[in-house]
Design a protein around this motif. Structure first.
Motif, PDB file in Angstrom:
ATOM      1  N   HIS A   1       0.871  17.586   3.765  1.00 43.70           N
ATOM      2  CA  HIS A   1       0.081  16.690   4.613  1.00 43.70           C
ATOM      3  C   HIS A   1       0.896  16.327   5.848  1.00 43.70           C
ATOM      4  O   HIS A   1       2.117  16.172   5.782  1.00 43.70           O
ATOM      5  CB  HIS A   1      -0.292  15.426   3.833  1.00 43.70           C
ATOM      6  CG  HIS A   1      -1.297  14.573   4.520  1.00 43.70           C
ATOM      7  ND1 HIS A   1      -0.944  13.650   5.478  1.00 43.70           N
ATOM      8  CD2 HIS A   1      -2.643  14.498   4.401  1.00 43.70           C
ATOM      9  CE1 HIS A   1      -2.029  13.032   5.904  1.00 43.70           C
ATOM     10  NE2 HIS A   1      -3.081  13.531   5.272  1.00 43.70           N
ATOM     11  N   ILE A   2       0.221  16.194   6.964  1.00 42.00           N
ATOM     12  CA  ILE A   2       0.911  15.973   8.234  1.00 42.00           C
ATOM     13  C   ILE A   2       1.798  14.728   8.196  1.00 42.00           C
ATOM     14  O   ILE A   2       2.850  14.664   8.839  1.00 42.00           O
ATOM     15  CB  ILE A   2      -0.114  15.874   9.395  1.00 42.00           C
ATOM     16  CG1 ILE A   2       0.588  15.901  10.752  1.00 42.00           C
ATOM     17  CG2 ILE A   2      -0.972  14.636   9.252  1.00 42.00           C
ATOM     18  CD1 ILE A   2       1.194  17.213  11.091  1.00 42.00           C
ATOM     19  N   GLU A   3       1.393  13.696   7.454  1.00 40.91           N
ATOM     20  CA  GLU A   3       2.178  12.460   7.388  1.00 40.91           C
ATOM     21  C   GLU A   3       3.363  12.563   6.428  1.00 40.91           C
ATOM     22  O   GLU A   3       4.178  11.647   6.353  1.00 40.91           O
ATOM     23  CB  GLU A   3       1.286  11.294   6.975  1.00 40.91           C
ATOM     24  CG  GLU A   3       0.192  10.970   7.987  1.00 40.91           C
ATOM     25  CD  GLU A   3      -0.736   9.897   7.482  1.00 40.91           C
ATOM     26  OE1 GLU A   3      -0.406   8.716   7.640  1.00 40.91           O
ATOM     27  OE2 GLU A   3      -1.789  10.240   6.917  1.00 40.91           O
ATOM     28  N   GLU A   4       3.446  13.681   5.695  1.00 40.24           N
ATOM     29  CA  GLU A   4       4.523  13.857   4.723  1.00 40.24           C
ATOM     30  C   GLU A   4       5.474  14.980   5.129  1.00 40.24           C
ATOM     31  O   GLU A   4       6.223  15.491   4.294  1.00 40.24           O
ATOM     32  CB  GLU A   4       3.933  14.147   3.346  1.00 40.24           C
ATOM     33  CG  GLU A   4       3.109  12.983   2.806  1.00 40.24           C
ATOM     34  CD  GLU A   4       2.502  13.273   1.452  1.00 40.24           C
ATOM     35  OE1 GLU A   4       2.933  12.642   0.461  1.00 40.24           O
ATOM     36  OE2 GLU A   4       1.604  14.136   1.373  1.00 40.24           O
TER      37      GLU A   4
ATOM     38  N   LEU B 208       0.834  -1.193   0.000  1.00 39.82           N
ATOM     39  CA  LEU B 208       0.000   0.000   0.000  1.00 39.82           C
ATOM     40  C   LEU B 208       0.871   1.246   0.000  1.00 39.82           C
ATOM     41  O   LEU B 208       2.040   1.202   0.379  1.00 39.82           O
ATOM     42  CB  LEU B 208      -0.889   0.018   1.247  1.00 39.82           C
ATOM     43  CG  LEU B 208      -1.874  -1.143   1.394  1.00 39.82           C
ATOM     44  CD1 LEU B 208      -2.621  -1.015   2.716  1.00 39.82           C
ATOM     45  CD2 LEU B 208      -2.850  -1.181   0.233  1.00 39.82           C
ATOM     46  N   PRO B 209       0.297   2.389  -0.381  1.00 41.69           N
ATOM     47  CA  PRO B 209       1.044   3.647  -0.250  1.00 41.69           C
ATOM     48  C   PRO B 209       1.399   3.908   1.208  1.00 41.69           C
ATOM     49  O   PRO B 209       0.748   3.415   2.131  1.00 41.69           O
ATOM     50  CB  PRO B 209       0.062   4.700  -0.778  1.00 41.69           C
ATOM     51  CG  PRO B 209      -0.888   3.938  -1.641  1.00 41.69           C
ATOM     52  CD  PRO B 209      -1.015   2.594  -1.014  1.00 41.69           C
ATOM     53  N   ARG B 210       2.397   4.723   1.410  1.00 42.17           N
ATOM     54  CA  ARG B 210       2.861   5.028   2.753  1.00 42.17           C
ATOM     55  C   ARG B 210       1.928   5.978   3.493  1.00 42.17           C
ATOM     56  O   ARG B 210       1.809   5.913   4.717  1.00 42.17           O
ATOM     57  CB  ARG B 210       4.268   5.646   2.665  1.00 42.17           C
ATOM     58  CG  ARG B 210       4.808   6.238   3.955  1.00 42.17           C
ATOM     59  CD  ARG B 210       5.002   5.173   5.025  1.00 42.17           C
ATOM     60  NE  ARG B 210       5.521   5.759   6.268  1.00 42.17           N
ATOM     61  CZ  ARG B 210       4.774   6.343   7.195  1.00 42.17           C
ATOM     62  NH1 ARG B 210       3.461   6.405   7.050  1.00 42.17           N
ATOM     63  NH2 ARG B 210       5.322   6.848   8.276  1.00 42.17           N
ATOM     64  N   ILE B 211       1.227   6.848   2.776  1.00 47.00           N
ATOM     65  CA  ILE B 211       0.470   7.929   3.390  1.00 47.00           C
ATOM     66  C   ILE B 211      -1.023   7.598   3.375  1.00 47.00           C
ATOM     67  O   ILE B 211      -1.542   7.037   2.415  1.00 47.00           O
ATOM     68  CB  ILE B 211       0.723   9.255   2.652  1.00 47.00           C
ATOM     69  CG1 ILE B 211       2.232   9.509   2.553  1.00 47.00           C
ATOM     70  CG2 ILE B 211       0.028  10.411   3.354  1.00 47.00           C
ATOM     71  CD1 ILE B 211       2.960   9.533   3.882  1.00 47.00           C
ATOM     72  N   SER B 212      -1.730   7.964   4.440  1.00 45.43           N
ATOM     73  CA  SER B 212      -3.129   7.556   4.600  1.00 45.43           C
ATOM     74  C   SER B 212      -4.021   8.061   3.474  1.00 45.43           C
ATOM     75  O   SER B 212      -4.863   7.305   2.961  1.00 45.43           O
ATOM     76  CB  SER B 212      -3.666   8.040   5.955  1.00 45.43           C
ATOM     77  OG  SER B 212      -3.552   9.438   6.070  1.00 45.43           O
ATOM     78  N   TYR B 213      -3.888   9.323   3.062  1.00 43.96           N
ATOM     79  CA  TYR B 213      -4.808   9.808   2.033  1.00 43.96           C
ATOM     80  C   TYR B 213      -4.532   9.137   0.684  1.00 43.96           C
ATOM     81  O   TYR B 213      -5.428   9.027  -0.160  1.00 43.96           O
ATOM     82  CB  TYR B 213      -4.749  11.337   1.928  1.00 43.96           C
ATOM     83  CG  TYR B 213      -3.573  11.911   1.171  1.00 43.96           C
ATOM     84  CD1 TYR B 213      -3.609  12.070  -0.212  1.00 43.96           C
ATOM     85  CD2 TYR B 213      -2.420  12.313   1.839  1.00 43.96           C
ATOM     86  CE1 TYR B 213      -2.534  12.612  -0.900  1.00 43.96           C
ATOM     87  CE2 TYR B 213      -1.355  12.855   1.166  1.00 43.96           C
ATOM     88  CZ  TYR B 213      -1.414  13.006  -0.205  1.00 43.96           C
ATOM     89  OH  TYR B 213      -0.344  13.534  -0.891  1.00 43.96           O
ATOM     90  N   LYS B 214      -3.287   8.663   0.492  1.00 43.71           N
ATOM     91  CA  LYS B 214      -2.994   7.932  -0.743  1.00 43.71           C
ATOM     92  C   LYS B 214      -3.534   6.505  -0.670  1.00 43.71           C
ATOM     93  O   LYS B 214      -3.963   5.942  -1.682  1.00 43.71           O
ATOM     94  CB  LYS B 214      -1.492   7.928  -1.001  1.00 43.71           C
ATOM     95  CG  LYS B 214      -0.926   9.308  -1.319  1.00 43.71           C
ATOM     96  CD  LYS B 214       0.560   9.256  -1.637  1.00 43.71           C
ATOM     97  CE  LYS B 214       1.093  10.634  -1.992  1.00 43.71           C
ATOM     98  NZ  LYS B 214       2.543  10.611  -2.326  1.00 43.71           N
ATOM     99  N   GLN B 215      -3.515   5.911   0.514  1.00 41.03           N
ATOM    100  CA  GLN B 215      -4.133   4.595   0.675  1.00 41.03           C
ATOM    101  C   GLN B 215      -5.623   4.667   0.328  1.00 41.03           C
ATOM    102  O   GLN B 215      -6.178   3.742  -0.277  1.00 41.03           O
ATOM    103  CB  GLN B 215      -3.960   4.103   2.116  1.00 41.03           C
ATOM    104  CG  GLN B 215      -2.531   3.789   2.510  1.00 41.03           C
ATOM    105  CD  GLN B 215      -2.403   3.428   3.981  1.00 41.03           C
ATOM    106  OE1 GLN B 215      -3.391   3.349   4.704  1.00 41.03           O
ATOM    107  NE2 GLN B 215      -1.167   3.215   4.437  1.00 41.03           N
TER     108      GLN B 215
END
Length: 762
Positions: free
Chosen positions: A705-708, A437-444
């Protein structure tokens, strides 16, 4: 004339002989108070009141602790008729105020006058005869060590003790008895007595429960605003009205066992320090982490550390139905819920700002006034929060998730030592199902099968009807307005996730907080494409784009080289050459068997054609016939024969000079705003002139994005407005109390709740 003189001399001699006779009789008496008073005749009064002299004599001669004021001495002593006076009695006289002295016998008494400590006689002085109002006798000797020490300590409160700390000290020093620090716990652990004796602890209910040392005749020693003071509950309406009882201590024994393991462990932890971010006895606790620790140790279940979630998830219990192990909740001055573990008889154990202590809901008025309710965690609820419930689950991701419970949460963390929510989900699917899966939640959220779409009314949905364990839930608005959190569904409205709100990977109930932020749910079980690599992810987003000769953007379409150039710029900010031949000259050549997702494969056509490898022997390329599409090299006859090589490309992040400058200033003073600080360090470290207004600075960079977050990004907080520079691992540097300070987003609700946005500065 001569006869008159002789007669006067004779009268004087008679009076002197009578006086000497009285003194001689006093010397023959064995009463120690009378003897000491006689010895002190002629000394300076030391500015004593008459009654203070009497108090001093009794204390020194008999170790009797009597009041310091004459009217109190008269009230608490045993009345004595004038004809029954004995040496050592206290006699009283009414002048401009009530006075007291010590009787010696034969009408003689010692009293403080303007001349000092003086001998006077009731029979030979009309003044004292007329002023006499009565006498009392003090027969009871005070020999209790605690009462004696309490009297010795009268005066300035140099230790800044509260009332109960003074009592605790007196018992420890005088009787080697270790009492609790709090008055409530002293009250709970002492033996009730109907009438106090010297040395007993006496208790008074003010805005909080207070304790003092009883010294006899209604008198006690207690800490007041004036210091360590003597007071009298029989003569003072203030203390008399507030008196609630007394307790006797022979030794301190632990409280009687409740036969409840939760309560027993909670009591064992009394004395553990307070720590707003602590989770164990060594670090300390806040009220939520204290409850979490006790329940996890005893039951193995993972309850929430957030008090609001604890309150919502448990079964409500009425106060008169409380049982040991129930949770009781209060609202503090900041209108935050705090929680304690109920023991018995209105007692509970809670992590306070002074550490873990036992409190009483009736005698601790603070808690009595702030009580909001109680809940019980039944066996059914504890089972839902227990890891063993899921260790043999059908879905491999659910089983795998139990291995990581308790792993610390770390914003942007990507190692097994600490990580964030999207890394956990990515790792679980990779390790359990070989799904990338992608690393970042919004990309998942942009891949996989949608089970509950964005915008669905979760209040109208039974999650078990729509989802199965192993599906993934997504949430918005926890960190920022768009998708910012993700969790794996366990079933029955429970999830497992790495959460900054709890500071770790944990099991949680879908409380109203999570329902309010719910976005939707995905299922990834059938995914075959690896989205772990940003290059693959960005290429996947372009599937279906038109082929366009010379095209190198999503608006006009792509040719083969333009697609690869665009994707690498978008994913890594990597400046790839425009054409396949030049792209092949960059990077590091690898064998076709070594290719990993995100590497570039090259093929010979009329020109060199690049394509992005996505794993599973598949690639994404721009083709004339199908535009941007997935090509399976296993089933293709066209592409494998034309393969001429593969390259891998390294994604490097340049050091941020502003962050380096900020780190060098940590601990130094900065007497200006955080905005001025950020402008200063970017000018020094990056030679970039930032705007000097808040609105312009927020709009100056690109949203992140906070996760990036990357080192050097700016992060903004509201109420009040503060800006900091990110330095990695959830930490940032800003100005706090006019000092350059390192702060953290991890587990610190002061910053979590105020975070508003982040930007990158190019």
């Amino acid at each position: 004339m001569g006869k008159l003189i002789i007669r006067l001399i004779g009268m004087i001699l008679v009076v002197m002989m009578a006086s000497f006779s009285g003194v001689a009789k006093a010397e023959e008496l064995t009463d120690p108070a009378a003897a000491l008073a006689e010895q002190m005749i002629g000394e300076s009064s030391g500015d004593w009141l008459t009654s203070e002299f009497v108090q001093h004599v009794f204390r020194e001669a008999k170790s009797k602790n009597i009041p310091s004021l004459a009217h109190e001495q008269q009230q608490v002593g045993e009345p004595v008729e004038k004809q029954a006076l004995q040496a050592g009695d206290v006699v009283f006289f009414q002048g401009t105020g009530l006075m007291s002295g010590i009787y010696l016998g034969e009408g003689n008494f010692v009293i403080v006058t303007s001349e000092g400590i003086s001998l006077r006689n009731l029979h030979s002085s009309a003044y004292w005869e007329n002023a006499y109002t009565g006498a009392v006798r003090f027969d009871h000797d005070v020999t209790d060590e605690a009462a004696t020490l309490a009297i010795v300590l009268l005066g300035e409160n140099v230790q800044n003790w509260i009332t109960s700390e003074f009592v605790q000290h007196v018992y420890a020093e005088s009787k080697q008895i270790s009492l609790p620090r709090s008055a409530v716990q002293q009250w709970i652990e002492g033996d009730a007595v109907s009438e106090p004796e010297p040395g007993d602890a006496v208790f008074f209910q003010g805005s909080y429960l207070m304790s003092g040392i009883y010294i006899g005749h209604g008198r006690f020693v207690i800490v007041t605003s004036e210091g360590i003071s003597e007071r009298n509950m029989e003569t003072s309406s203030y203390w008399g009205e507030r008196y609630i009882g007394a307790r006797h201590f022979e030794s301190t024994e632990p409280p009687v066992s409740t036969d409840d393991e939760i309560v027993e462990l909670a009591r064992e932890l009394i004395g553990s320090p307070y720590n707003r971010s602590g989770t164990n006895p060594d670090e300390g606790f806040h009220s939520g982490s204290f409850v979490f620790y006790v329940f996890e140790e005893i039951t193995g279940s993972w309850l929430s550390m957030r008090t609001a979630s604890l309150f919502e998830t448990g079964d409500s219990v009425e106060r008169d139905e409380l049982e040991p192990g129930d949770l009781v909740f209060f609202e503090n001055d900041e209108q935050e819920l705090i929680v304690g573990i109920y023991a018995e008889n209105d007692q509970f154990i809670i992590a306070t700002s002074s550490g873990v202590e036992e409190r009483h809901m009736e005698y601790n008025r603070y808690y009595e006034e702030r009580y909001v309710g109680a809940v019980r965690y039944t066996g059914e609820l504890l089972e839902k929060a227990h890891p063993s419930t899921y260790e043999n689950a059908d879905h491999p991701v659910v089983r795998e998730s139990m291995k990581y419970l308790g792993t610390p949460y770390l914003m942007t963390g990507s190692t097994l030592d600490a990580f964030d929510c999207s890394f956990l989900v990515q790792m679980l699917f990779r390790d359990a199902m070989d799904i990338y899966l992608p690393r970042i939640s919004y990309k998942q959220w942009e891949v996989g099968e949608t089970m509950i779409p964005e915008g669905a009314d979760i209040e109208a949905i039974d999650l078990d009807d729509e989802l199965q364990p192993g599906d993934v839930l997504y949430f918005s608005g926890t960190w920022q307005s768009d998708i910012s959190h993700t969790a794996v569904y366990l079933g029955d409205d429970y999830i497992v996730h790495a959460t900054g709100e709890e500071g770790q990977t944990t099991i949680s109930h879908m409380t109203q907080y999570w329902r309010d932020h719910f976005t939707g749910a995905k299922r990834f079980d059938d995914l075959t494409i690896s989205f772990e690599n940003d290059v693959v992810y960005e290429a996947f987003q372009l599937l279906g784009s038109d082929y366009q000769s010379g095209g190198n953007n999503s608006n006009q379409g792509f040719d083969t080289g333009g697609l690869v150039q665009y994707v690498f710029k978008k994913a890594w900010d990597y400046n790839m050459p425009r054409f396949g031949r030049l792209q092949m000259e960059q990077g590091t050549p690898i064998g076709d068997a070594d290719a990993q997702p995100g590497d570039v494969l090259f093929f010979q056509g009329s020109s060199i054609i690049p394509a992005i490898y996505i794993g599973n022997n598949q690639m994404i390329a721009a083709t004339v016939a199908n535009g941007v599409t997935v090509i399976d090299l296993t089933t293709s006859d066209y592409w494998p024969p034309r393969f001429i090589g593969a390259n891998t490309y390294t994604h490097q992040t340049e050091e941020n000079g502003a962050a380096r400058v900020a780190e060098g200033l940590i601990g130094q003073s900065f007497n200006d705003t955080s905005l001025s600080f950020i402008v200063h360090i970017y000018e020094q470290g990056e030679d970039v002139q930032l705007p000097t207004s808040w609105d312009e600075l927020r709009d100056f960079g690109d949203d992140v994005h906070i996760e990036e977050l990357q080192v050097g990004n700016l992060i903004f907080f509201d109420d009040p407005t503060i800006v900091g520079i990110y330095i990695g691992d959830g930490k940032f540097i800003t100005i706090v109390n006019e000092q350059v300070s390192v702060q953290s987003l991890n587990g610190d609700f002061r910053w979590l709740d105020r975070f508003s946005s982040a930007t990158s500065i190019e």
